[in-house]
Write an enzyme that holds these catalytic residues in place. Structure first.
Site, PDB file in Angstrom:
ATOM      1  N   LYS A  12     -13.656 -17.481  22.512  1.00  0.00           N
ATOM      2  CA  LYS A  12     -14.652 -18.551  22.334  1.00  0.00           C
ATOM      3  C   LYS A  12     -15.266 -18.843  23.691  1.00  0.00           C
ATOM      4  CE  LYS A  12     -16.354 -21.302  19.162  1.00  0.00           C
ATOM      5  NZ  LYS A  12     -16.585 -21.051  17.720  1.00  0.00           N
ATOM      6  N   ASP A  35     -22.510 -21.032  17.588  1.00  0.00           N
ATOM      7  CA  ASP A  35     -21.625 -22.145  17.201  1.00  0.00           C
ATOM      8  C   ASP A  35     -22.489 -23.397  17.347  1.00  0.00           C
ATOM      9  OD1 ASP A  35     -18.723 -22.901  16.529  1.00  0.00           O
ATOM     10  OD2 ASP A  35     -19.136 -24.277  18.156  1.00  0.00           O
TER      11      ASP A  35
HETATM   12  P1  NDP Z   1     -24.857 -26.885  14.404  1.00  0.00           P
HETATM   13  O1  NDP Z   1     -25.122 -27.122  15.833  1.00  0.00           O
HETATM   14  O2  NDP Z   1     -25.813 -26.073  13.607  1.00  0.00           O
HETATM   15  O3  NDP Z   1     -24.666 -28.279  13.641  1.00  0.00           O
HETATM   16  C1  NDP Z   1     -23.667 -29.178  13.998  1.00  0.00           C
HETATM   17  C2  NDP Z   1     -23.821 -30.441  13.167  1.00  0.00           C
HETATM   18  O4  NDP Z   1     -22.738 -31.314  13.438  1.00  0.00           O
HETATM   19  C3  NDP Z   1     -25.084 -31.215  13.499  1.00  0.00           C
HETATM   20  O5  NDP Z   1     -25.480 -31.910  12.345  1.00  0.00           O
HETATM   21  C4  NDP Z   1     -24.609 -32.174  14.579  1.00  0.00           C
HETATM   22  O6  NDP Z   1     -25.410 -33.354  14.697  1.00  0.00           O
HETATM   23  C5  NDP Z   1     -23.231 -32.505  14.083  1.00  0.00           C
HETATM   24  N1  NDP Z   1     -22.349 -32.828  15.218  1.00  0.00           N
HETATM   25  C6  NDP Z   1     -22.047 -32.045  16.285  1.00  0.00           C
HETATM   26  N2  NDP Z   1     -21.231 -32.672  17.144  1.00  0.00           N
HETATM   27  C7  NDP Z   1     -21.044 -33.890  16.604  1.00  0.00           C
HETATM   28  C8  NDP Z   1     -20.273 -35.000  17.015  1.00  0.00           C
HETATM   29  N3  NDP Z   1     -19.564 -34.996  18.172  1.00  0.00           N
HETATM   30  N4  NDP Z   1     -20.292 -36.090  16.203  1.00  0.00           N
HETATM   31  C9  NDP Z   1     -21.013 -36.085  15.040  1.00  0.00           C
HETATM   32  N5  NDP Z   1     -21.744 -35.050  14.609  1.00  0.00           N
HETATM   33  C10 NDP Z   1     -21.748 -33.972  15.379  1.00  0.00           C
HETATM   34  O7  NDP Z   1     -23.396 -26.256  14.319  1.00  0.00           O
HETATM   35  P2  NDP Z   1     -22.720 -25.448  13.139  1.00  0.00           P
HETATM   36  O8  NDP Z   1     -23.191 -25.961  11.832  1.00  0.00           O
HETATM   37  O9  NDP Z   1     -22.847 -24.014  13.443  1.00  0.00           O
HETATM   38  O10 NDP Z   1     -21.181 -25.816  13.352  1.00  0.00           O
HETATM   39  C11 NDP Z   1     -20.544 -26.903  12.687  1.00  0.00           C
HETATM   40  C12 NDP Z   1     -19.035 -26.688  12.704  1.00  0.00           C
HETATM   41  O11 NDP Z   1     -18.712 -25.465  12.039  1.00  0.00           O
HETATM   42  C13 NDP Z   1     -18.407 -26.583  14.101  1.00  0.00           C
HETATM   43  O12 NDP Z   1     -17.093 -27.107  14.047  1.00  0.00           O
HETATM   44  C14 NDP Z   1     -18.320 -25.068  14.308  1.00  0.00           C
HETATM   45  O13 NDP Z   1     -17.339 -24.715  15.257  1.00  0.00           O
HETATM   46  C15 NDP Z   1     -17.931 -24.636  12.903  1.00  0.00           C
HETATM   47  N6  NDP Z   1     -18.182 -23.240  12.587  1.00  0.00           N
HETATM   48  C16 NDP Z   1     -19.454 -22.705  12.689  1.00  0.00           C
HETATM   49  C17 NDP Z   1     -19.671 -21.392  12.351  1.00  0.00           C
HETATM   50  C18 NDP Z   1     -21.048 -20.801  12.349  1.00  0.00           C
HETATM   51  O14 NDP Z   1     -21.186 -19.649  11.886  1.00  0.00           O
HETATM   52  N7  NDP Z   1     -22.083 -21.493  12.775  1.00  0.00           N
HETATM   53  C19 NDP Z   1     -18.559 -20.499  11.964  1.00  0.00           C
HETATM   54  C20 NDP Z   1     -17.293 -21.193  11.800  1.00  0.00           C
HETATM   55  C21 NDP Z   1     -17.132 -22.492  12.143  1.00  0.00           C
HETATM   56  P3  NDP Z   1     -26.558 -33.411  15.818  1.00  0.00           P
HETATM   57  O15 NDP Z   1     -27.632 -32.484  15.309  1.00  0.00           O
HETATM   58  O16 NDP Z   1     -26.985 -34.823  15.870  1.00  0.00           O
HETATM   59  O17 NDP Z   1     -25.909 -32.933  17.086  1.00  0.00           O
END
Ligand code: NDP
Length: 453
Positions: free
Chosen positions: A128, A168
Site C-alpha cells: 500500500k 484508493d
Molecule cells: P474515494 O476517494 O473515491 O471516496 C471516498 C469517500 O469516503 C468519499 O465520499 C469521501 O468523502 C469519504 N471519506 C473519505 N475519508 C473520510 C473521512 N475521514 N470521513 C468521512 N468520509 C470520508 O475512495 P474509494 O471509494 O475508492 O474508497 C473508499 C474505501 O474503500 C476506502 O476505505 C478504501 O480503502 C476502500 N477500498 C477501495 C477500493 C477501490 O477499488 N477504490 C478497493 C478496496 C477498498 P469526501 O469526498 O468528502 O472526502
C-alpha cells in the site's frame, strides 16, 4: 507457550518496535486473534516464527514530494510505499491521497492487503502507499505536478513484475493517468505498472465498477447462504466515492433500494432511493459536496456532520435491512451498530477497509449479525486489477461482460472459501475468522516453502 500467549507476545513486540501506529495495531490484533484456532491445530506456524515475520513489511519507503502550486510556491508532502509481502506474487495495493495519511495507516492497509490478495486466489502480494497530499480544492495542474513528482521517486521501486500500485481514496482515473504518463516518460516503457488505467491506454472494462459490484456480489452470496436475498431490501450506504457509487448501482440492479450516502461533510437520506445520475454528476463530474444533492431532490434530507452527536455516524441511525460502510476506517462504532441492530439491520457488508471498530465487530459476532469483513467483501477491486494485469501481459482486451463474470466467480469463491473455513474451525458463519485463516494459511504455507526469507 499457549497459542494465546504467542499472539500476545507478537502483539507486544509489534507495539514496542513500531510506536504510535494505532490503526496498524488494530488490523494486526484482529487478524492474529482470529488465527488462534489455526495456530492451535498447526504448530508449524509458531515453529517457523511466521507471526513474527508476517507483521514486519519486506520494506517501507518514505520520501519527500515537492511540487509547485499555482502561485509558484514550492509545496512539500510525504510519500509512502510499504511493500509488505510478496511471497505469493508481485506487490499490489492502492495509493491513498488524503491529509490523514501516515505510516501507521499505510501499514494497516498494506497488512490487510496481504490476506485480501491471497483470498482472491490470484498470485498477488500485499502493499500500500500514498501521501498526506490533499487533492481537495487543488487545480488539475496542481494535481498533475504533485502526481509527477510523486512518481519521480516511486518509479524507482515499482514495475510490472515487482509492484503494481492502483487507486484508493483520493486516487482515481485522473491521478492514475498523470502518474502513468510520468512513469512512461521516466522509463520509456509502456507496461502494466499501474492498474485503474484509462480504457484507451491499457485499462480494463469493469475495473471502475469492480469494488462496489464485488461488494454487492459478496452480500448476495452471504444472504443466499442463509436462504435470504437482496430483493426488496433497504440499504444504508456510507461514502459517495468510487466504492459507494458502484455499490449503489449494483444494489438497484439486484432489487434493493439504497437510501443513504455520505461524504466527509455530511449525509443524505432519500427514502425514495438515492438518484444515481445525480450522485455521479455531483461526485464524478463536478467533484462537489452532497449538499447539492438536497438542492436537486427536495424530498431528501441533508445532515451536516457537525449536527450529529460526537463520534456517531448519521448513516447508521437510518432504518435499514443491510448496511454497506464504504467510506473509510473506523466509521462504524459500537453506538452505530447498536442503532443498526435496534432498527432491524441483519447484515453489515464492508466496502471500505476496516470501517468497523473492534467493539462493533465483537457486538456483531456476539449478536449473530451477519458480518462481511472488508478484506473479503471488497476484494473485487484488487481481483479485477489483476485481471487488468493479465490483459496487459497478453496485450488483450476483454469485454465488460467477460470481466464482470470473472469478478462474480471470484467473489463467490472468496465467500465460499471464507464460509467453509469458518465451518472447518467450528465457527460456522463467522466469515471474519474464516477469511483471516484462509487468507493467512496460503501465504504462511508459502513462506514456509520459501525458507528463511
Ligand atoms: P474515494 O476517494 O473515491 O471516496 C471516498 C469517500 O469516503 C468519499 O465520499 C469521501 O468523502 C469519504 N471519506 C473519505 N475519508 C473520510 C473521512 N475521514 N470521513 C468521512 N468520509 C470520508 O475512495 P474509494 O471509494 O475508492 O474508497 C473508499 C474505501 O474503500 C476506502 O476505505 C478504501 O480503502 C476502500 N477500498 C477501495 C477500493 C477501490 O477499488 N477504490 C478497493 C478496496 C477498498 P469526501 O469526498 O468528502 O472526502
Amino acid at each position: 507457550m499457549s497459542v494465546h500467549k504467542y499472539v500476545e507476545k507478537v502483539m507486544k513486540s509489534t507495539i514496542q518496535s513500531t510506536p504510535g501506529q494505532t490503526e496498524f495495531y488494530q488490523a494486526v490484533e484482529e487478524v492474529l486473534i482470529s488465527l488462534e484456532p489455526l495456530l492451535q491445530a498447526e504448530p508449524k506456524y509458531d515453529n517457523n516464527n511466521i507471526l513474527e515475520r508476517i507483521v514486519i513489511p519486506d520494506r517501507q519507503i518514505l520520501f519527500r514530494v515537492c511540487w509547485i502550486d499555482d502561485a509558484g510556491k514550492i509545496q512539500t508532502n510525504i510519500g509512502y510505499r510499504v511493500q509488505f509481502n510478496n511471497t505469493i506474487g508481485p506487490y499490489k495495493g492502492g495509493l491513498r491521497l488524503h491529509p490523514s495519511v501516515n505510516l501507521g495507516i499505510i501499514k494497516f492497509l498494506g497488512f490487510e492487503q496481504i490476506f485480501k490478495n491471497s483470498l482472491t486466489g490470484l498470485n498477488i502480494g500485499g502493499a500500500k502507499g500514498g501521501s498526506n497530499f490533499d487533492p481537495k480544492g487543488k487545480s488539475d495542474g496542481e494535481i498533475m505536478r504533485f502526481c509527477q513528482s510523486f512518481m519521480l521517486e516511486l518509479s524507482k521501486y515499482i514495475g510490472e513484475t515487482i509492484d503494481v500500485p492502483a487507486g484508493d481514496i483520493g486516487t482515481g482515473g485522473r491521478e492514475i493517468g498523470y502518474m502513468y504518463g510520468q512513469y512512461k516518460r521516466l522509463t520509456n516503457r509502456f507496461e502494466g505498472v499501474l492498474t485503474g488505467k484509462g480504457l484507451n491506454w491499457g485499462g480494463s472494462l469493469a475495473r471502475t465498477e469492480a469494488t462496489g459490484f464485488g461488494s454487492v456480489y459478496f452480500a448476495d452470496n452471504f444472504l443466499k447462504k442463509v436462504g435470504n436475498s437482496l430483493e426488496g431490501k433497504i440499504a444504508a450506504v456510507s461514502g459517495s466515492g468510487n466504492v459507494a457509487i458502484y455499490t449503489i448501482q449494483k444494489l438497484y440492479e439486484m432489487g434493493a433500494t439504497p437510501v443513504t450516502c455520505s461524504d466527509s461533510r455530511g449525509f443524505i437520506y432519500h427514502k425514495a432511493g438515492i438518484d444515481l445520475n445525480s450522485l455521479k454528476l455531483i461526485k464524478e463530474i463536478n467533484r462537489a459536496s452532497l449538499e447539492d444533492y438536497a438542492k436537486m431532490h427536495t424530498d431528501s434530507v441533508y445532515v451536516p456532520v457537525s449536527k450529529y452527536p460526537e463520534g456517531t455516524n448519521a448513516v447508521w441511525a437510518t432504518p435499514c435491512d443491510i448496511a454497506f460502510p464504504s467510506a473509510t476506517q473506523n466509521e462504524l462504532n459500537l453506538e452505530d451498530i447498536k442503532n443498526l441492530h435496534k432498527n432491524g439491520c441483519i447484515l453489515v457488508n464492508e466496502g471500505a477497509n476496516m470501517p468497523s471498530t473492534p467493539d462493533a465487530i465483537d457486538y456483531m459476532i456476539e449478536n449473530k449479525i451477519m458480518y462481511s469483513p472488508g478484506k473479503a467483501s471488497n476484494a473485487g477491486g484488487v481481483a479485477t486489477s489483476q485481471l487488468e494485469m493479465e490483459q496487459n501481459a497478453s496485450m488483450g482486451n476483454w469485454s465488460f461482460a467477460e470481466v464482470d463474470s470473472k469478478l462474480r466467480g471470484i467473489m463467490k469463491n472468496i465467500f465460499d472459501l471464507s464460509y467453509e473455513t469458518s465451518k472447518e474451525f467450528g465457527n460456522e458463519g463467522n466469515v471474519m475468522m474464516g477469511a483471516n485463516i484462509a487468507g493467512f494459511r496460503k501465504v504462511a504455507d508459502s513462506m514456509i516453502d520459501q525458507g528463511a526469507v
